[in-house]
Write a protein that holds these residues in place. Structure first.
Motif, PDB file in Angstrom:
ATOM      1  N   UNK A 167       3.226  10.792  13.269  1.00  0.00           N
ATOM      2  CA  UNK A 167       2.308  11.254  12.440  1.00  0.00           C
ATOM      3  C   UNK A 167       0.637  10.075  12.579  1.00  0.00           C
ATOM      4  N   UNK A 168       0.908   9.018  12.778  1.00  0.00           N
ATOM      5  CA  UNK A 168       0.296   8.187  13.126  1.00  0.00           C
ATOM      6  C   UNK A 168      -0.513   7.925  13.779  1.00  0.00           C
ATOM      7  N   UNK A 169      -0.895   9.155  15.268  1.00  0.00           N
ATOM      8  CA  UNK A 169      -1.489   8.776  16.575  1.00  0.00           C
ATOM      9  C   UNK A 169      -2.088  10.397  16.268  1.00  0.00           C
ATOM     10  N   UNK A 170      -1.351  10.749  15.974  1.00  0.00           N
ATOM     11  CA  UNK A 170      -1.770  12.658  16.638  1.00  0.00           C
ATOM     12  C   UNK A 170      -1.592  13.509  15.004  1.00  0.00           C
ATOM     13  N   UNK A 171      -1.736  12.863  14.082  1.00  0.00           N
ATOM     14  CA  UNK A 171      -1.462  13.893  12.420  1.00  0.00           C
ATOM     15  C   UNK A 171      -0.428  14.618  12.683  1.00  0.00           C
ATOM     16  N   UNK A 172       0.543  14.865  13.574  1.00  0.00           N
ATOM     17  CA  UNK A 172       1.847  15.755  12.882  1.00  0.00           C
ATOM     18  C   UNK A 172       2.601  15.877  11.767  1.00  0.00           C
TER      19      UNK A 172
END
Length: 286
Positions: A259-264
């Motif tokens: 979530x932090x790095x790729x907003x998944x």
């Protein structure tokens, strides 16, 4: 304190898919990451392997694990083309239930009620996670992601079972082979992974920016080494506590990193899969 080490180990292990995912976003093959990071990891294990020469059984077990882990990393790279990172890492980490089944069949370790609940919850987690690979609701997109999840589950389970098997075999000093020659087993694993990557690259050469490749290779190496070293510090505690805490921390960290790095952001099936995964961990600890 052992539980803290186990949790930190799980967080460190979650850096491995971060390195692979970050490299994949820049079209860097995982084979390049392995060729750069695995020899470094083997070098760290070399002093322990030299001090205590291991029997052939340990070398063979480590090499088998290397083949399994090389395959798992390639499957994860392939799976990322069809779905997000978090469910793939969840499938790999939940393979501890396969060790429970193997211990029951091969070692006579009868699972308790909590273990059976954990197995069912883990199966549900991986099954539901397959829906995270859905793109437009087409079966052609769901099936590859489901295959990737199942393959990762099996490969990592086989690796854990091999280490478990080494821990049941007596060593000359009165301990077990994994305790006495763990450095050698890990070094053999790292060297086999590096050899697999080198052969694959020789047959199918690719290129990438060396500086960026080195960066993500360092992330993979740090995650593997830190995870294993911290896990060793926690092994004086009961295995059910250590490995369940380790799994829970890694699952949560992988989801947070994605979530932090790729907003998944997790879909509904992703949330259900995560809840099932945490239920499996909680049940196994009971």
């Amino acid at each position: 304190m052992s539980a803290i080490y186990a949790a930190l180990s799980g967080i460190a292990f979650a850096l491995i898919p971060v390195g692979i995912r970050g490299a994949a976003a820049r079209n860097i093959e995982p084979r390049l990451l392995l060729l750069a990071s695995m020899p470094l990891c083997a070098l760290v294990m070399l002093p322990g392997a030299i001090v205590r020469p291991a029997p052939a059984t340990v070398w063979l077990a480590g090499a088998c694990n290397g083949l399994e882990q090389f395959g798992a990393i390639l499957v994860m790279r392939w799976g990322l083309r069809h779905g997000p990172m978090a469910p793939l890492w969840s499938a790999q980490m939940l393979s501890f239930v396969l060790v429970v089944l193997w211990g029951w069949w091969w070692l006579g370790e009868t699972p308790g009620v909590g273990h059976w609940i954990a197995i069912c919850a883990a199966l549900a987690s991986v099954t539901v996670a397959a829906g995270s690979g859905r793109s437009g609701g087409t079966t052609s997109r769901i099936a590859p992601f489901a295959v990737a999840l199942a393959t990762l589950w099996l490969l990592n389970g086989a690796t854990n079972a091999t280490f478990k098997f080494l821990s049941t075999l007596p060593a000359p000093d009165g301990s077990d082979l994994m305790s006495a020659y763990g450095d050698t087993a890990l070094m053999a694993m790292y060297l086999t992974i590096a050899a697999g990557a080198a052969i694959d690259l020789a047959l199918r050469p690719v290129r990438a920016h060396p500086g960026v490749t080195a960066l993500f290779a360092a992330v993979v190496a740090a995650g593997s080494l830190a995870g294993l070293m911290l896990l060793r510090l926690s092994l004086n505690a009961p295995a059910a506590t250590v490995f369940t805490v380790n799994t829970a921390a890694s699952l949560l960290a992988a989801g947070l990193f994605s979530w932090l790095f790729w907003r998944e952001c997790p879909t509904r099936s992703g949330w259900i899969s995560l809840v099932c995964a945490m239920a499996a961990v909680a049940a196994a600890a009971c």
